[in-house]
Design an enzyme around this catalytic site. Structure first.
Site, short mmCIF file in Angstrom:
data_model
loop_
_atom_site.label_atom_id
_atom_site.label_comp_id
_atom_site.label_asym_id
_atom_site.label_seq_id
_atom_site.Cartn_x
_atom_site.Cartn_y
_atom_site.Cartn_z
N VAL A 187 18.73 -75.22 -3.91
CA VAL A 187 18.49 -75.36 -2.48
C VAL A 187 17.84 -74.08 -1.95
O VAL A 187 18.34 -72.98 -2.19
CB VAL A 187 19.80 -75.62 -1.70
N CYS A 188 16.73 -74.25 -1.24
CA CYS A 188 16.11 -73.16 -0.50
C CYS A 188 15.69 -73.72 0.85
O CYS A 188 16.19 -74.77 1.26
CB CYS A 188 14.94 -72.54 -1.27
N GLY A 189 14.81 -73.07 1.54
CA GLY A 189 14.40 -73.56 2.85
C GLY A 189 13.72 -74.91 2.81
O GLY A 189 14.03 -75.80 3.60
#
Length: 171
Positions: A76-78
């Protein structure tokens, strides 16, 4: 524990932008009765102090997938884009960004992806849970997709060996 017919050994990682969604997904995976190893940073301060960015977290998880330590991973990132790009740099790893259940299912069934990437800034928690559930519940379907995944594996081998493309491009 198995969910999709294989013994699942799961890992999850996030950069500072994905920490809140990562925490919700860890809790959700536990609700499913599965264990998941939480890698990477636990706070924005830890990320800043250690200089940890999404390529670092993605590389750690992807190398664990390639070595067999884990069978599936969630990153998960932006946006999910950077994590997918970074994870796909590791030979033997197929990471797919998915923000809907159909894409998550097809990532497994058609592409034998071991990693799903999500964007905390573009997907809500409840939809993210559904995406993860679809990803974990799906198996590689084989069939006509086997030939295509085999070609992806051949690309990995040539990249590892530093060789040119295994096939000539077609028009």
């Amino acid at each position: 524990m198995t969910l999709s017919g294989e013994e699942l050994r799961l890992a999850i990682g996030a950069d500072e932008a994905g920490l809140t969604l990562k925490a919700a997904l860890v809790a959700y995976v536990h609700e499913l009765g599965l264990e998941i190893e939480d890698i990477g940073v636990r706070s924005p301060e830890e990320a800043a102090a250690a200089g940890v960015d999404y390529p670092d977290v993605a590389a750690t998880l992807a190398h664990g997938i390639a070595s067999g330590r884990w069978t599936r991973g969630i990153l998960v990132c932006g946006t999910g884009i950077g994590m997918a790009i970074a994870a796909n740099k590791v030979p033997g790893v197929r990471a797919a960004q998915a923000h809907d259940t159909y894409s998550a299912e097809r990532a497994r069934k058609s592409n034998d992806a071991q990693v799903v990437t999500l964007g905390a800034r573009v997907i809500g928690v409840e939809l993210a849970k559904s995406v993860v559930a679809a990803f974990l519940a799906s198996d590689f379907a084989g069939g006509a997709s086997t030939r295509k995944v085999d070609k992806l594996k051949a690309l990995d081998r040539t990249l590892e060996a530093g060789l040119a493309s295994p096939t000539e491009p077609t028009a």
